[in-house]
Motif scaffolding. Structure first.
Motif, mmCIF file in Angstrom:
data_model
loop_
_atom_site.group_PDB
_atom_site.id
_atom_site.type_symbol
_atom_site.label_atom_id
_atom_site.label_comp_id
_atom_site.label_asym_id
_atom_site.label_seq_id
_atom_site.Cartn_x
_atom_site.Cartn_y
_atom_site.Cartn_z
ATOM 1 N N THR A 247 30.857 10.292 1.950
ATOM 2 C CA THR A 247 30.298 10.504 3.279
ATOM 3 C C THR A 247 28.939 11.147 3.026
ATOM 4 N N HIS A 248 27.958 10.796 3.813
ATOM 5 C CA HIS A 248 26.622 11.359 3.570
ATOM 6 C C HIS A 248 26.260 12.304 4.710
ATOM 7 N N CYS A 249 26.986 13.411 4.757
ATOM 8 C CA CYS A 249 26.798 14.379 5.842
ATOM 9 C C CYS A 249 25.760 15.420 5.499
ATOM 10 N N GLY A 250 25.375 15.529 4.226
ATOM 11 C CA GLY A 250 24.618 16.701 3.804
ATOM 12 C C GLY A 250 25.590 17.866 3.799
ATOM 13 N N PRO A 251 25.089 19.076 3.497
ATOM 14 C CA PRO A 251 26.024 20.203 3.448
ATOM 15 C C PRO A 251 26.615 20.498 4.820
ATOM 16 N N GLU A 252 27.909 20.706 4.878
ATOM 17 C CA GLU A 252 28.535 21.150 6.127
ATOM 18 C C GLU A 252 28.823 22.637 5.945
ATOM 19 N N ILE A 253 28.107 23.455 6.690
ATOM 20 C CA ILE A 253 28.149 24.903 6.468
ATOM 21 C C ILE A 253 29.199 25.571 7.365
ATOM 22 N N SER A 254 29.268 25.163 8.620
ATOM 23 C CA SER A 254 30.234 25.762 9.537
ATOM 24 C C SER A 254 31.646 25.542 8.975
ATOM 25 N N VAL A 255 32.450 26.583 9.022
ATOM 26 C CA VAL A 255 33.821 26.456 8.495
ATOM 27 C C VAL A 255 34.569 25.356 9.249
ATOM 28 N N ASP B 296 51.505 9.246 -11.904
ATOM 29 C CA ASP B 296 52.534 8.233 -11.662
ATOM 30 C C ASP B 296 51.965 6.816 -11.668
ATOM 31 N N GLY B 297 50.739 6.693 -12.094
ATOM 32 C CA GLY B 297 50.173 5.357 -12.316
ATOM 33 C C GLY B 297 49.472 4.724 -11.131
ATOM 34 N N LEU B 298 49.280 5.477 -10.028
ATOM 35 C CA LEU B 298 48.581 4.873 -8.887
ATOM 36 C C LEU B 298 47.067 4.920 -9.097
ATOM 37 N N LYS B 299 46.377 3.952 -8.545
ATOM 38 C CA LYS B 299 44.919 3.978 -8.536
ATOM 39 C C LYS B 299 44.484 4.896 -7.406
ATOM 40 N N VAL B 300 43.498 5.737 -7.682
ATOM 41 C CA VAL B 300 43.098 6.741 -6.697
ATOM 42 C C VAL B 300 41.671 6.492 -6.219
ATOM 43 N N LEU B 301 41.541 6.447 -4.908
ATOM 44 C CA LEU B 301 40.217 6.336 -4.281
ATOM 45 C C LEU B 301 39.971 7.627 -3.521
ATOM 46 N N SER B 302 38.819 8.253 -3.734
ATOM 47 C CA SER B 302 38.564 9.458 -2.940
ATOM 48 C C SER B 302 37.428 9.217 -1.965
ATOM 49 N N ILE B 303 37.522 9.906 -0.828
ATOM 50 C CA ILE B 303 36.450 9.880 0.167
ATOM 51 C C ILE B 303 35.973 11.319 0.281
ATOM 52 N N CYS B 304 34.802 11.598 -0.246
ATOM 53 C CA CYS B 304 34.324 12.985 -0.355
ATOM 54 C C CYS B 304 32.881 13.093 0.091
ATOM 55 N N ASN B 305 32.480 14.339 0.341
ATOM 56 C CA ASN B 305 31.084 14.581 0.723
ATOM 57 C C ASN B 305 30.270 15.140 -0.425
ATOM 58 N N VAL B 306 30.956 15.584 -1.482
ATOM 59 C CA VAL B 306 30.218 16.254 -2.556
ATOM 60 C C VAL B 306 30.326 15.456 -3.856
ATOM 61 N N VAL B 307 29.189 14.894 -4.230
ATOM 62 C CA VAL B 307 29.086 14.136 -5.481
ATOM 63 C C VAL B 307 29.389 15.100 -6.632
ATOM 64 N N GLY B 308 30.171 14.696 -7.580
ATOM 65 C CA GLY B 308 30.405 15.545 -8.750
ATOM 66 C C GLY B 308 31.512 16.563 -8.544
ATOM 67 N N SER B 309 32.121 16.599 -7.363
ATOM 68 C CA SER B 309 33.183 17.581 -7.115
ATOM 69 C C SER B 309 34.455 17.194 -7.895
ATOM 70 N N ALA B 310 35.396 18.136 -7.970
ATOM 71 C CA ALA B 310 36.582 17.940 -8.805
ATOM 72 C C ALA B 310 37.373 16.690 -8.395
ATOM 73 N N GLN C 296 36.232 16.826 2.414
ATOM 74 C CA GLN C 296 34.807 17.098 2.557
ATOM 75 C C GLN C 296 34.277 17.727 1.282
ATOM 76 N N SER C 297 34.894 18.834 0.888
ATOM 77 C CA SER C 297 34.362 19.612 -0.243
ATOM 78 C C SER C 297 34.625 18.950 -1.593
ATOM 79 N N GLY C 298 35.705 18.197 -1.674
ATOM 80 C CA GLY C 298 36.098 17.645 -2.968
ATOM 81 C C GLY C 298 36.683 18.701 -3.888
ATOM 82 N N GLU C 299 36.934 19.890 -3.359
ATOM 83 C CA GLU C 299 37.437 20.983 -4.200
ATOM 84 C C GLU C 299 38.761 21.545 -3.688
#
Ligand code: M6R
Length: 599
Positions: A388-396, A363-377, A346-349
């Motif tokens: 994912t287009h959830c908007g901010p998820e605030i609840s822990v 190790d040479g693998l192609k990596v696909l990420s599924i994240c909610n935060v554009v620009g995250s690490a 979710q956080s990408g962090e």
């Protein structure tokens, strides 16, 4: 984990910083502090406990400052206390800084600093940075150059923001493995651990990269990379709606975010390009070559990955290996060629997921990420990303992010199945159409809230809670248990229904409610047998199904692989209402942090 907010500009910032800290409360914290620069002087105010305690201590006269840094601390080195809370200062009190992360070599640095006569006021790792800065600054460098030199001496993870009363109007910052983002307004600049801290004021954001050091004045932002070369970083426009970061009349963010799910899933589906061969940014040639998939994630995202294993293996007929990111690095995996590596976050962090991803990439693998935060690490490190287009998820406790992660993974499974020839175009289209109905199915499911609440009212005092499921619903049982323990602090466990007779049934008695996930499928009868087994030990059984049987929580009908995406909402309601009856602090459960940025 800790939250940082900074401001440098034309506006009075004490309230902006407090407001920013409140938006970061979801990250989890035990104390808070602020440093404001005014009239060539730095005023530091700290409070144990909630941000509002800090707010009450800030004097009216300090509210005119236009430069400041603030922090919420989640204790790592040293107990939660005034001394240990940030900002930390050097011996003179001219320099103040806040830090998120862990300085791994702080003990050796501290030993040297003590020998050279520095006086420490806290038990934290952070304080060494203030004293190192003091020394470097005394060598006659300007503050920013001194700061850059100090960052070279630090091992570990950090996001830092610092001020020096001897150089008023300047805020410096650095980032390595801990999140840090700048918000740009026409009156100045924000710094923060996460976007909600400044979203009310701007949606223009710069995400810093590892090794970046930053100098901010009211009119300018200069960014230097790990080689201290001046560079520019992309300014992102954040599409999140500000109201998405507010409770909007709900008692807690968690319940609001459960109700956000139909819209979040709709937004997520709408952003998947209609051309299925491009749906995941993977070139068709590469998608065709994929022989298997690794999925790595933590917590709730890990459970989404486990559900996806069943979905991908069923539709695409290729093997899937799922691993907790925190354990992944301890396995000497010999990555298989032509396998795709997927990181879900979710956080990408999340530090564990990021570390696993870096291993796979190395190790040479192609990596696909599924994240909610554009620009995250995690997004920045990936070859391809889907959001994912959830908007901010605030609840822990993650809710809408889980459903949206599953939505993306389900769509990915269908796409892989199609490009690999495991299903025909017509089959793909039918299945995709069914997926597109998910927002509507979720709206129907939300109507079950009252029924679930009534059940929660009957069982919330139970000493233990059990969840069972088979096939794609087994990981959903794990997620149901995780959600409940996170926010209720009660003991809960999820089991594969076929496994209970091999041991776990020993914990079943009349006081233990058992939630059984029983979608219509070839396994339905087997699920009923598992229910009989626990019923025979006196357990109260709560069946979640889509077969319209009496005395069950009946969700809209789907195929059994889409069922977890619909039934998750019911489990989230169940956890929420039990925790609410128990009077727990739902959005910020004890001991938990939203974004876990240390390994
Ligand atoms: O941001 P991420 O999705 O990478 O976070 C992973 C886990 O830390 C997270 O899902 C955690 O388990 C939540 N508290 C679940 O509710």
């Amino acid at each position: 984990m800790c939250g940082i907010v900074g401001y440098c500009g034309k506006e009075h910032c004490a309230n902006l910083l407090i407001e920013g800290l409140k938006k970061l409360e979801y990250r989890g914290y035990d104390s808070a502090g602020i440093a404001l620069e005014e009239n060539n002087k730095i005023v530091v105010v700290k409070a144990v406990g909630q941000v509002k305690n800090l707010e009450n201590l800030i004097k009216k006269s300090d509210k005119k400052a236009v430069l400041g840094i603030a922090h919420t601390r989640w204790a790592t080195h040293g107990k939660p206390s005034l001394q240990n809370s940030h900002p930390h200062t050097d011996c003179s009190g001219d320099i103040a800084l806040v830090h998120n992360g862990i300085i791994e070599n702080f003990l050796e640095l501290k030993k040297e600093l003590l020998k050279r006569g520095h006086k420490f006021k806290s038990e934290t790792d952070t304080e060494v940075i203030a004293h190192l800065l003091e020394e470097e600054y005394k060598k006659g460098k300007d503050f920013f150059t001194a700061f850059q030199k100090v960052t070279r001496k630090l091992k570990g993870a950090f996001a830092i923001a610092a001020l020096n009363s001897k150089e008023p109007g300047v805020m410096v910052a650095a980032k390595k493995q801990s999140p840090l983002v700048a918000g740009i307004t026409n009156k100045g600049f924000f710094l923060a651990s996460d976007i909600p801290a400044f979203l009310k004021h701007t949606n223009k954001a710069i995400f810093f990269e590892d090794g970046d050091t930053v100098k901010i004045t009211p009119k300018s932002i200069e960014i230097y990379n790990a080689d201290f070369r001046k560079i520019t970083r992309k300014v992102h426009t954040i599409s999140w709606d500000i109201s998405a970061a507010e409770k909007g009349g709900f008692k807690h963010f968690m319940i609001k975010e459960i109700f956000d799910e139909p819209q979040a899933v709709k937004d997520t589906l709408q952003t998947l390009p209609p051309d299925i061969t491009k749906a995941f940014s993977l070139p068709l040639k590469e998608a065709k070559k994929i022989e298997g998939v690794y999925i790595v994630a933590c917590g709730t995202a890990y459970h989404a990955a486990l559900v996806a294993r069943y979905i991908i293996e069923h539709f695409a007929k290729i093997p899937v290996e799922v691993e907790m990111a925190s354990e992944f690095k301890y396995r000497p995996i010999h990555f298989k060629k032509n396998w795709l590596f997927i990181a879900v976050s979710q956080s990408g962090e999340t530090a564990d997921t990021l570390a696993a991803l870096k291993n796979a990439k190395a190790d040479g693998l192609k990596v696909l990420s599924i994240c909610n935060v554009v620009g995250s690490a995690i997004v920045r490190e990936s070859d391809y990303s889907v959001f994912t287009h959830c908007g901010p998820e605030i609840s822990v406790a993650s809710t809408k992010a889980f459903t949206c992660q599953l939505t993306v993974l389900y769509a990915l499974a269908l796409q892989l199945a199609y490009v690999q020839g495991a299903i025909t175009k017509a089959e793909f289209e039918d299945l995709y159409q069914e997926l597109l109905t998910l927002p509507e199915l979720l709206k129907q499911t939300l109507k079950l809230e009252n029924e679930v609440k009534k059940i929660a009212a009957k069982v919330y005092k139970s000493p233990s809670f059990v969840f069972i499921g088979r096939n794609a619903s087994f990981p959903l049982a794990l997620e149901g248990a995780l959600k409940l323990k996170e926010i209720s602090y009660e003991h809960a466990e999820g089991f594969a229904a076929g496994e209970i007779k091999h041991g776990p049934i020993a914990i079943i008695d009349k006081d233990v409610p058992v939630v059984a996930l029983a979608p219509k499928s070839d396994l339905y009868e087997k699920m009923l047998s598992s229910c009989q087994e626990v019923a025979a030990r006196g357990a109260k059984i709560i069946i979640i199904t889509n077969t319209s049987v009496k005395n069950a929580l009946d969700v809209p009908y789907t195929n059994e692989y889409l069922f977890p995406l619909v039934a998750a909402t019911v489990l989230q309601f169940y956890a929420y209402h039990i925790a609410n009856f128990l009077g727990r602090e739902i959005d910020k459960p004890r001991n938990l942090a939203k974004s876990v940025t240390v390994e």
